[in-house]
Scaffold this motif. Structure first.
Motif, PDB file in Angstrom:
ATOM      1  N   ARG A 148      -1.760  -2.621   9.956  1.00  0.00           N
ATOM      2  CA  ARG A 148      -1.444  -3.647  10.953  1.00  0.00           C
ATOM      3  C   ARG A 148      -0.740  -4.848  10.328  1.00  0.00           C
ATOM      4  O   ARG A 148       0.148  -5.429  10.935  1.00  0.00           O
ATOM      5  N   GLN A 149      -1.134  -5.196   9.126  1.00  0.00           N
ATOM      6  CA  GLN A 149      -0.535  -6.365   8.474  1.00  0.00           C
ATOM      7  C   GLN A 149       0.864  -6.080   7.929  1.00  0.00           C
ATOM      8  O   GLN A 149       1.673  -6.992   7.802  1.00  0.00           O
ATOM      9  N   ASN A 150       1.155  -4.827   7.628  1.00  0.00           N
ATOM     10  CA  ASN A 150       2.421  -4.499   6.975  1.00  0.00           C
ATOM     11  C   ASN A 150       3.498  -3.932   7.893  1.00  0.00           C
ATOM     12  O   ASN A 150       4.625  -3.706   7.447  1.00  0.00           O
ATOM     13  N   ALA A 155      -8.918   5.461  11.438  1.00  0.00           N
ATOM     14  CA  ALA A 155     -10.102   5.531  12.298  1.00  0.00           C
ATOM     15  C   ALA A 155     -11.381   5.405  11.473  1.00  0.00           C
ATOM     16  O   ALA A 155     -12.363   4.816  11.934  1.00  0.00           O
ATOM     17  N   CYS A 156     -11.374   5.941  10.280  1.00  0.00           N
ATOM     18  CA  CYS A 156     -12.577   5.945   9.441  1.00  0.00           C
ATOM     19  C   CYS A 156     -12.544   4.883   8.346  1.00  0.00           C
ATOM     20  O   CYS A 156     -13.546   4.697   7.656  1.00  0.00           O
ATOM     21  N   ASN A 157     -11.420   4.238   8.162  1.00  0.00           N
ATOM     22  CA  ASN A 157     -11.293   3.293   7.049  1.00  0.00           C
ATOM     23  C   ASN A 157     -10.685   1.987   7.559  1.00  0.00           C
ATOM     24  O   ASN A 157      -9.482   1.912   7.822  1.00  0.00           O
ATOM     25  N   GLU A 158     -11.507   0.971   7.676  1.00  0.00           N
ATOM     26  CA  GLU A 158     -11.074  -0.330   8.184  1.00  0.00           C
ATOM     27  C   GLU A 158      -9.990  -0.956   7.291  1.00  0.00           C
ATOM     28  O   GLU A 158      -9.080  -1.613   7.777  1.00  0.00           O
ATOM     29  N   GLU A 159     -10.112  -0.729   5.984  1.00  0.00           N
ATOM     30  CA  GLU A 159      -9.119  -1.267   5.044  1.00  0.00           C
ATOM     31  C   GLU A 159      -7.724  -0.707   5.345  1.00  0.00           C
ATOM     32  O   GLU A 159      -6.739  -1.449   5.350  1.00  0.00           O
ATOM     33  N   ASN A 160      -7.650   0.606   5.582  1.00  0.00           N
ATOM     34  CA  ASN A 160      -6.372   1.246   5.926  1.00  0.00           C
ATOM     35  C   ASN A 160      -5.806   0.674   7.228  1.00  0.00           C
ATOM     36  O   ASN A 160      -4.614   0.403   7.332  1.00  0.00           O
ATOM     37  N   VAL A 198       1.429   8.042   5.324  1.00  0.00           N
ATOM     38  CA  VAL A 198       1.406   8.249   6.768  1.00  0.00           C
ATOM     39  C   VAL A 198       0.048   7.795   7.274  1.00  0.00           C
ATOM     40  O   VAL A 198      -0.983   8.381   6.915  1.00  0.00           O
ATOM     41  N   PHE A 199       0.043   6.748   8.065  1.00  0.00           N
ATOM     42  CA  PHE A 199      -1.201   6.231   8.629  1.00  0.00           C
ATOM     43  C   PHE A 199      -1.480   6.962   9.927  1.00  0.00           C
ATOM     44  O   PHE A 199      -0.667   6.967  10.854  1.00  0.00           O
ATOM     45  N   LEU A 200      -2.649   7.631   9.966  1.00  0.00           N
ATOM     46  CA  LEU A 200      -3.060   8.468  11.095  1.00  0.00           C
ATOM     47  C   LEU A 200      -4.420   8.038  11.611  1.00  0.00           C
ATOM     48  O   LEU A 200      -5.158   7.334  10.916  1.00  0.00           O
ATOM     49  N   ALA A 201      -4.767   8.513  12.794  1.00  0.00           N
ATOM     50  CA  ALA A 201      -6.109   8.300  13.337  1.00  0.00           C
ATOM     51  C   ALA A 201      -6.734   9.674  13.547  1.00  0.00           C
ATOM     52  O   ALA A 201      -6.332  10.419  14.438  1.00  0.00           O
ATOM     53  N   SER A 202      -7.709  10.004  12.703  1.00  0.00           N
ATOM     54  CA  SER A 202      -8.315  11.342  12.762  1.00  0.00           C
ATOM     55  C   SER A 202      -9.098  11.565  14.041  1.00  0.00           C
ATOM     56  O   SER A 202      -9.249  12.700  14.486  1.00  0.00           O
ATOM     57  N   SER A 203      -9.597  10.517  14.646  1.00  0.00           N
ATOM     58  CA  SER A 203     -10.411  10.701  15.851  1.00  0.00           C
ATOM     59  C   SER A 203      -9.808   9.976  17.048  1.00  0.00           C
ATOM     60  O   SER A 203     -10.489   9.285  17.788  1.00  0.00           O
ATOM     61  N   SER A 204      -8.505  10.187  17.248  1.00  0.00           N
ATOM     62  CA  SER A 204      -7.827   9.561  18.376  1.00  0.00           C
ATOM     63  C   SER A 204      -8.156  10.309  19.658  1.00  0.00           C
ATOM     64  O   SER A 204      -8.212  11.536  19.687  1.00  0.00           O
ATOM     65  N   GLY A 205      -8.363   9.557  20.723  1.00  0.00           N
ATOM     66  CA  GLY A 205      -8.633  10.161  22.021  1.00  0.00           C
ATOM     67  C   GLY A 205      -7.359  10.505  22.763  1.00  0.00           C
ATOM     68  O   GLY A 205      -7.387  11.172  23.789  1.00  0.00           O
TER      69      GLY A 205
END
Length: 189
Positions: free
Chosen positions: A50-52, A40-45, A5-12
């Motif tokens: 985005r690519q997949n 949000a914290c890991n560019e690789e993730n 599950v791809f999440l954004a820990s610091s989403s506004g």
């Protein structure tokens, strides 16, 4: 298989936070093994996500928003498709996982495999595939109907041809009779 599950820990965005919480809480309630990957914290993730995400599933701007759900490398969907699966009791199918025995989804799957006469598909498969048998019987019936229609059509054509021949014969006889009557009329004059 691990669900990602791809999440954004610091989403506004409050909406994104609520959607992420909904997905995570539901997976925990089902005791599904999953991993949270922060974009949000890991560019690789972020780049991997985005690519997949398939092109046809990306929004107009081309940047998919969290939460995005994968089964290993296979894309499952975004929050909206997850929500639809949840509403339809098809979360395990959505995630690409077998439903646990006794779950609503497993019961639905069992009910879907029951044939109209009450026989389980597995039972009919032991005697031969019922679906194939039905399809074959329908095809044979269609072929028989087509053959019957063709025979009827041929019979009609043959009948029409016979009538035409009879009419032509009758015309020829009339002409012959007329030809015979004409010389007799001339002789009588």
């Amino acid at each position: 298989m691990v669900i990602k599950v791809f999440l954004a820990s610091s989403s506004g965005s409050t909406a994104i936070k609520k959607k992420q919480q909904d997905v995570v809480a539901f997976l925990e309630a089902l005791k599904v093994d999953y991993t949270q990957l922060d974009i949000a914290c890991n560019e690789e993730n972020r780049m991997w996500m985005r690519q997949n995400v398939p092109e046809e599933k990306k929004p107009a701007n081309g940047i998919p928003l969290p939460p995005q759900i994968f089964n290993e490398e296979s894309y499952c969907g975004d929050y909206d498709t997850f929500f639809d699966a949840k509403e339809d009791n098809l979360v395990y199918s959505f995630l690409g996982l077998p439903p646990p025995p006794g779950s609503k989804e497993a019961v639905q799957a069992d009910e879907a495999h029951i044939v109209e006469n009450g026989t389980h598909v597995e039972e009919t498969n032991a005697e031969g595939n019922l679906d194939d048998s039905i399809a074959n019987a329908e095809e044979e019936q269609e072929e028989a109907d087509d053959d019957r229609e063709e025979e009827d059509l041929q019979s009609e054509e043959e009948e029409e041809l016979r009538q035409l021949e009879e009419e032509e014969e009758a015309e020829v006889q009339e002409e012959e009779e007329e030809d015979l009557e004409e010389p007799q009329e001339e002789e009588a004059e």
